[in-house]
Write a protein that holds these residues in place. Structure first.
Motif, PDB file in Angstrom:
ATOM      1  N   THR A  11      10.334  -6.267   0.855  1.00  0.00           N
ATOM      2  CA  THR A  11       9.056  -6.087   1.529  1.00  0.00           C
ATOM      3  C   THR A  11       8.104  -5.289   0.658  1.00  0.00           C
ATOM      4  OG1 THR A  11      10.217  -6.103   3.650  1.00  0.00           O
ATOM      5  CG2 THR A  11       7.962  -5.297   3.660  1.00  0.00           C
ATOM      6  N   ASP A  12       8.604  -4.246   0.018  1.00  0.00           N
ATOM      7  CA  ASP A  12       7.768  -3.449  -0.887  1.00  0.00           C
ATOM      8  C   ASP A  12       7.307  -4.289  -2.077  1.00  0.00           C
ATOM      9  OD1 ASP A  12       7.916  -1.171   0.670  1.00  0.00           O
ATOM     10  OD2 ASP A  12       9.559  -0.276  -0.483  1.00  0.00           O
ATOM     11  N   ALA A  13       8.181  -5.151  -2.574  1.00  0.00           N
ATOM     12  CA  ALA A  13       7.822  -6.003  -3.709  1.00  0.00           C
ATOM     13  C   ALA A  13       6.739  -7.005  -3.317  1.00  0.00           C
ATOM     14  CB  ALA A  13       9.056  -6.732  -4.222  1.00  0.00           C
ATOM     15  N   LEU A  14       6.813  -7.522  -2.085  1.00  0.00           N
ATOM     16  CA  LEU A  14       5.779  -8.441  -1.622  1.00  0.00           C
ATOM     17  C   LEU A  14       4.442  -7.718  -1.525  1.00  0.00           C
ATOM     18  CD1 LEU A  14       5.183 -11.321  -0.635  1.00  0.00           C
ATOM     19  CD2 LEU A  14       5.603 -10.507   1.692  1.00  0.00           C
ATOM     20  N   ALA A  17       2.888  -7.254  -4.872  1.00  0.00           N
ATOM     21  CA  ALA A  17       2.263  -8.478  -5.374  1.00  0.00           C
ATOM     22  C   ALA A  17       0.963  -8.788  -4.652  1.00  0.00           C
ATOM     23  CB  ALA A  17       3.232  -9.649  -5.218  1.00  0.00           C
ATOM     24  N   LEU A  18       0.883  -8.402  -3.378  1.00  0.00           N
ATOM     25  CA  LEU A  18      -0.304  -8.688  -2.572  1.00  0.00           C
ATOM     26  C   LEU A  18      -1.442  -7.712  -2.836  1.00  0.00           C
ATOM     27  CD1 LEU A  18      -1.786 -10.096  -0.207  1.00  0.00           C
ATOM     28  CD2 LEU A  18      -0.494  -8.625   1.358  1.00  0.00           C
ATOM     29  N   ARG A  19      -1.121  -6.445  -3.033  1.00  0.00           N
ATOM     30  CA  ARG A  19      -2.154  -5.406  -3.109  1.00  0.00           C
ATOM     31  C   ARG A  19      -3.214  -5.666  -4.181  1.00  0.00           C
ATOM     32  NH1 ARG A  19      -2.758  -0.213  -5.687  1.00  0.00           N
ATOM     33  NH2 ARG A  19      -4.123   1.124  -4.403  1.00  0.00           N
ATOM     34  N   PRO A  20      -2.871  -6.045  -5.406  1.00  0.00           N
ATOM     35  CA  PRO A  20      -3.932  -6.299  -6.391  1.00  0.00           C
ATOM     36  C   PRO A  20      -4.895  -7.394  -5.963  1.00  0.00           C
ATOM     37  CG  PRO A  20      -1.792  -6.145  -7.464  1.00  0.00           C
ATOM     38  CD  PRO A  20      -1.530  -6.206  -5.984  1.00  0.00           C
ATOM     39  N   ARG A  21      -4.388  -8.368  -5.243  1.00  0.00           N
ATOM     40  CA  ARG A  21      -5.252  -9.441  -4.761  1.00  0.00           C
ATOM     41  C   ARG A  21      -6.181  -8.931  -3.656  1.00  0.00           C
ATOM     42  NH1 ARG A  21      -0.235 -12.051  -6.156  1.00  0.00           N
ATOM     43  NH2 ARG A  21      -0.628 -13.863  -7.504  1.00  0.00           N
ATOM     44  N   PRO A  31      -3.690   0.482   0.649  1.00  0.00           N
ATOM     45  CA  PRO A  31      -2.881   1.618   0.183  1.00  0.00           C
ATOM     46  C   PRO A  31      -1.841   1.202  -0.847  1.00  0.00           C
ATOM     47  CG  PRO A  31      -2.117   0.899   2.327  1.00  0.00           C
ATOM     48  CD  PRO A  31      -3.350   0.099   2.033  1.00  0.00           C
ATOM     49  N   GLU A  32      -1.370   2.174  -1.603  1.00  0.00           N
ATOM     50  CA  GLU A  32      -0.357   1.887  -2.617  1.00  0.00           C
ATOM     51  C   GLU A  32       0.984   1.533  -1.983  1.00  0.00           C
ATOM     52  OE1 GLU A  32       0.080   4.798  -5.619  1.00  0.00           O
ATOM     53  OE2 GLU A  32      -2.064   4.902  -6.103  1.00  0.00           O
ATOM     54  N   ALA A  33       1.279   2.143  -0.841  1.00  0.00           N
ATOM     55  CA  ALA A  33       2.574   1.916  -0.195  1.00  0.00           C
ATOM     56  C   ALA A  33       2.371   1.559   1.270  1.00  0.00           C
ATOM     57  CB  ALA A  33       3.443   3.168  -0.307  1.00  0.00           C
ATOM     58  N   LEU A  34       3.332   0.845   1.826  1.00  0.00           N
ATOM     59  CA  LEU A  34       3.296   0.474   3.236  1.00  0.00           C
ATOM     60  C   LEU A  34       3.545   1.690   4.120  1.00  0.00           C
ATOM     61  CD1 LEU A  34       5.384  -2.807   3.022  1.00  0.00           C
ATOM     62  CD2 LEU A  34       2.930  -2.651   3.438  1.00  0.00           C
ATOM     63  N   GLU A  35       2.918   1.707   5.284  1.00  0.00           N
ATOM     64  CA  GLU A  35       3.117   2.777   6.270  1.00  0.00           C
ATOM     65  C   GLU A  35       4.273   2.378   7.179  1.00  0.00           C
ATOM     66  OE1 GLU A  35       3.464   5.731   8.026  1.00  0.00           O
ATOM     67  OE2 GLU A  35       1.427   5.993   7.282  1.00  0.00           O
ATOM     68  N   ARG A  36       5.326   3.198   7.201  1.00  0.00           N
ATOM     69  CA  ARG A  36       6.494   2.887   8.019  1.00  0.00           C
ATOM     70  C   ARG A  36       6.797   3.958   9.058  1.00  0.00           C
ATOM     71  NH1 ARG A  36       8.534   0.617   2.908  1.00  0.00           N
ATOM     72  NH2 ARG A  36       9.221  -1.538   3.279  1.00  0.00           N
ATOM     73  N   ASP A  37       6.106   5.065   9.035  1.00  0.00           N
ATOM     74  CA  ASP A  37       6.490   6.201   9.872  1.00  0.00           C
ATOM     75  C   ASP A  37       5.775   6.261  11.206  1.00  0.00           C
ATOM     76  OD1 ASP A  37       8.224   7.047   7.881  1.00  0.00           O
ATOM     77  OD2 ASP A  37       6.677   8.250   6.890  1.00  0.00           O
ATOM     78  N   ARG A  38       4.721   5.500  11.401  1.00  0.00           N
ATOM     79  CA  ARG A  38       3.972   5.548  12.661  1.00  0.00           C
ATOM     80  C   ARG A  38       4.533   4.535  13.652  1.00  0.00           C
ATOM     81  NH1 ARG A  38      -1.976   4.365  11.019  1.00  0.00           N
ATOM     82  NH2 ARG A  38      -2.375   4.758  13.231  1.00  0.00           N
ATOM     83  N   PRO A  39       4.474   4.835  14.944  1.00  0.00           N
ATOM     84  CA  PRO A  39       4.914   3.862  15.953  1.00  0.00           C
ATOM     85  C   PRO A  39       4.090   2.572  15.860  1.00  0.00           C
ATOM     86  CG  PRO A  39       4.612   6.033  16.923  1.00  0.00           C
ATOM     87  CD  PRO A  39       4.037   6.106  15.544  1.00  0.00           C
ATOM     88  N   SER A  40       4.745   1.454  16.084  1.00  0.00           N
ATOM     89  CA  SER A  40       4.064   0.166  15.973  1.00  0.00           C
ATOM     90  C   SER A  40       2.839   0.085  16.871  1.00  0.00           C
ATOM     91  CB  SER A  40       5.034  -0.969  16.313  1.00  0.00           C
ATOM     92  OG  SER A  40       6.085  -1.036  15.391  1.00  0.00           O
TER      93      SER A  40
END
Length: 259
Positions: A11-14, A17-21, A31-40
């Motif tokens: 998921t991080d690799a995807l 690949a997506l972020r520069p686009r 953002p540079e990294a995905l947010e995983r700590d907040r409630p959905s």
């Protein structure tokens, strides 16, 4: 939607690949990294949301209903189609009935009553009057474990989650598929309601380009994510019907109260 620890690197690799686009498309805040700590629920309702994925039921009748659809995913697993998916109805091997009707009255493990794949699919497959007692587990993976351990008798598991479980969750080996639920619109990729239509089109184009890139093929294979389809909100009318059915079935059930 499928943030299993075993899939975190893919998921991080995807995203990498997506972020520069996205940046090239004018989304400077990607953002540079995905947010995983907040409630959905908090993420889906955030007016600053750039991109996420939500279950169909919250989208049509819950916390993410104000968000806008970017696209629907196409997963290459049994039980999925072009922008659609279903649930595997599973029970313990050796105790599984020959037909779905044999699940009537047995204890159901479900991730939550706000789940299209875990609750609405079960109600639709069996009928509200045939749903026995329930055990709310909070996640499809936990439902699989609960059935394998005998704390529940069956569960409706999102087809993609079931495919991942067959690889990563040992408890899945103790279960058998009794049948499949009806097809429903797949969990959509969404953005904030404040993202204008041109922005949604640019988001979709960046996603499509990323998934078409040969260099992302190993990532896509790991996530079982093949491509996207450009679904509109009206394509989720079937999910609305299921949400109404599930809501009516849950109303007045003490075992789902407060879940």
């Amino acid at each position: 939607m499928y943030g299993w620890p075993e899939l975190r690197d893919a998921t991080d690799a995807l995203w990498a690949a997506l972020r520069p686009r996205l940046l090239a498309a004018g989304f400077e805040g990607a953002p540079e990294a995905l947010e995983r700590d907040r409630p959905s629920a908090e993420v889906w309702a955030d007016p600053g949301l750039l991109l996420s994925q939500t279950c169909g039921m919250p989208h049509v009748a819950g916390v993410s209903r104000a968000a806008r659809i970017v696209a629907a995913p196409v997963y290459e697993v049994e039980g999925c189609g072009a922008g659609r998916y279903s649930s595997a109805l599973v029970a313990r091997a050796g105790e599984a009935p020959a037909a779905v009707e044999g699940l009537a009255g047995r204890r159901l493990a479900l991730n939550g009553p706000d789940s299209l794949s875990g609750w609405a699919a079960a109600v639709s497959a069996l009928g509200a009057e045939a749903i026995g007692p329930t055990l709310v587990t909070g996640a499809h993976r936990e439902s699989i474990v609960a059935v394998a351990e005998g704390r529940a008798d069956w569960a409706a598991i999102d087809a993609v989650a079931w495919a991942h479980a067959l690889r990563f969750e040992p408890a899945a080996g103790a279960l058998a598929v009794v049948g499949w639920s009806e097809s429903a619109p797949a969990p959509p990729f969404i953005t904030s309601a404040l993202t204008e239509s041109g922005g949604r089109a640019r988001l979709r184009a960046a996603l499509v380009e990323t998934l078409a890139d040969p260099e992302t093929a190993p990532i896509r294979a790991e996530l079982r994510l093949a491509r996207l389809v450009a679904f509109a909100d009206t394509d989720y009318d079937a999910a609305r019907r299921l949400a109404r059915l599930a809501g009516a079935a849950a109303a007045g059930r003490a075992d789902l109260a407060g879940a």
